[in-house]
Write a protein that holds these residues in place. Structure first.
Motif: not given
Lengths: 202, 210
Positions: B119-139
């Protein structure tokens, strides 16, 4: 000095025509649905040639499991669980001299599902060893038990340029829903994913 | 053999081209200078109001290939240690379900599908990806929702009563074949779908287990 000499205009026209001709050559062949891929079909236990590289891949066994765990877990490592079912595909690869194309193995079914390999543990993988060697290992997929009929392992080489190539499809022997259900019911509680083992190709 | 007319034509053309040369050079130089100044001052951004709905957690959002059910958020503070700097991360917990009825393909939640909106005009921050039983776990398509979380890097002194998380969804479409692009549809071009408002709790991570 004339700006537009006939030769200049001709060259321009030539470029336009060339563009048209490449378009006519059939965009389907350039971007189409894998028309440049020959499919090598096989079953469990058959060593299949991969993409003309002199390397072969053989599926030795498949195993259904409710959880998976790496072979050498540390204290923090819990088994990986699933709402579906894990399918471990054990493989035996013999490497030829030529470096084989890289690939992402996937499982496909008659129902149209595409199951990808699990991202962890890192022991789960499918790779060719260095030239002159052979290796065995296991790769694990997470799958939906409701769609397993016609389960097939697909090894499609990833290509930057579209050249004639071949992909491997291994029939994993699940021709009907009933057999799929039996395999799911008979899934082991835990499958230990061992890292791949390399040996000298005989 | 060139005629006299052609020679005169060429001379006139020569003069015309050179007459305003200084002005042209000046104009081009000014444009380059203006571009440099705008670049140096951070470019200019088009300010637009929010065009997607804002929801309060717990909220269910259907975006592209996934259905998200947002549950809670935590601000995790790691105090400054003897050998490490103080760190704060914003962790958002949610359930995720693969609803890709087009390709039926297993897929992980990419890091640009969830963004933190300061908010307040600041840049959006990306996440580090979905962590489901481990980062970037395929659903897997067709399976029930899975518990996941994702992490946003924020300033060490970050504090907020509510945080806003933007959810983006991909679209299943093809490109313009006339330009020689892929006409067959595929999942691409993330567009904002919704913003979810969560009340974070503050957690201190002192590095000790339990």
């Amino acid at each position: 000095m004339k700006l537009y000499r006939p030769a200049t205009i001709l060259v321009g026209l030539l470029f336009v025509l060339l563009g048209g001709i490449t378009r006519l050559a059939g965009p389907d062949h350039v971007y189409g649905d894998d028309q440049n891929l020959k499919v090598v079909h096989g079953t469990i236990g058959e060593a299949l040639p991969f993409a003309g590289s002199g390397s072969t891949m053989k599926v030795t066994r498949i195993k259904f499991a409710k959880t998976i765990i790496q072979s050498d877990p540390s204290d923090d490592d819990k088994p990986f669980e699933t709402n579906g079912v894990f399918i471990a595909v054990e493989w035996d690869a013999v490497r030829g001299v030529k470096d084989p194309d890289s690939f992402d193995p996937v499982l496909i079914t008659d129902g149209g599902s595409v199951y990808t390999e699990v991202s962890e543990p890192s022991e789960s993988r499918m790779e060719f060893p260095d030239a002159g060697f052979a290796s065995t290992g296991a790769v694990v997929f997470e799958a939906n038990p409701a769609d397993l009929k016609g389960l097939t392992l697909r090894m499609k080489p990833s290509m930057i340029f579209n050249v004639y190539n071949s992909e491997i499809r291994v029939d994993l022997g699940i021709p009907t829903e009933d057999i799929a259900q039996q395999m799911v019911d008979g899934a082991v509680d835990q499958y230990v994913v061992n890292g791949d083992v390399t040996r000298v190709a005989s | 053999m060139e005629s006299l007319d052609e020679v005169i034509d060429a001379m006139i053309a020569d003069r015309v081209i050179h007459r305003h040369r200084r002005i042209w050079l000046l104009v081009i130089a000014l444009i380059v200078a203006a571009a440099l100044v705008i670049l140096a001052t951070g470019g200019w951004k088009e300010k637009k109001g929010r065009v997607v709905p804002t929801m309060d957690a717990p909220a269910t959002v259907t975006a592209g290939r996934f259905e998200f059910g947002f549950t809670k958020a935590e601000i995790i503070r790691k105090p400054k240690g003897e050998y490490s700097e103080a760190e704060t991360v914003l962790r958002v917990y949610f359930t995720a379900k693969n609803i890709d009825s087009e390709e039926h393909k297993s897929e992980s939640i990419h890091n640009d599908l969830l963004v933190f909106v300061p908010g307040g005009g600041e840049d959006l921050v990306d996440s580090n990806g979905g962590d489901c039983q481990g980062l970037n776990w395929d659903l897997v398509y067709g399976l029930p929702p899975v518990e996941c979380s994702t992490k946003f890097e924020v300033a060490p002194d970050f504090a907020a009563d509510t945080v806003e998380i933007g959810v983006l969804g991909e679209q299943y479409k093809g490109d313009n074949g006339a330009l020689g692009l892929q006409e067959k549809p595929y999942w691409q071009s993330e567009t904002p779908v919704a913003v979810v408002r969560l009340k974070p709790t503050v957690v201190v991570d002192d590095g000790k287990d339990g």
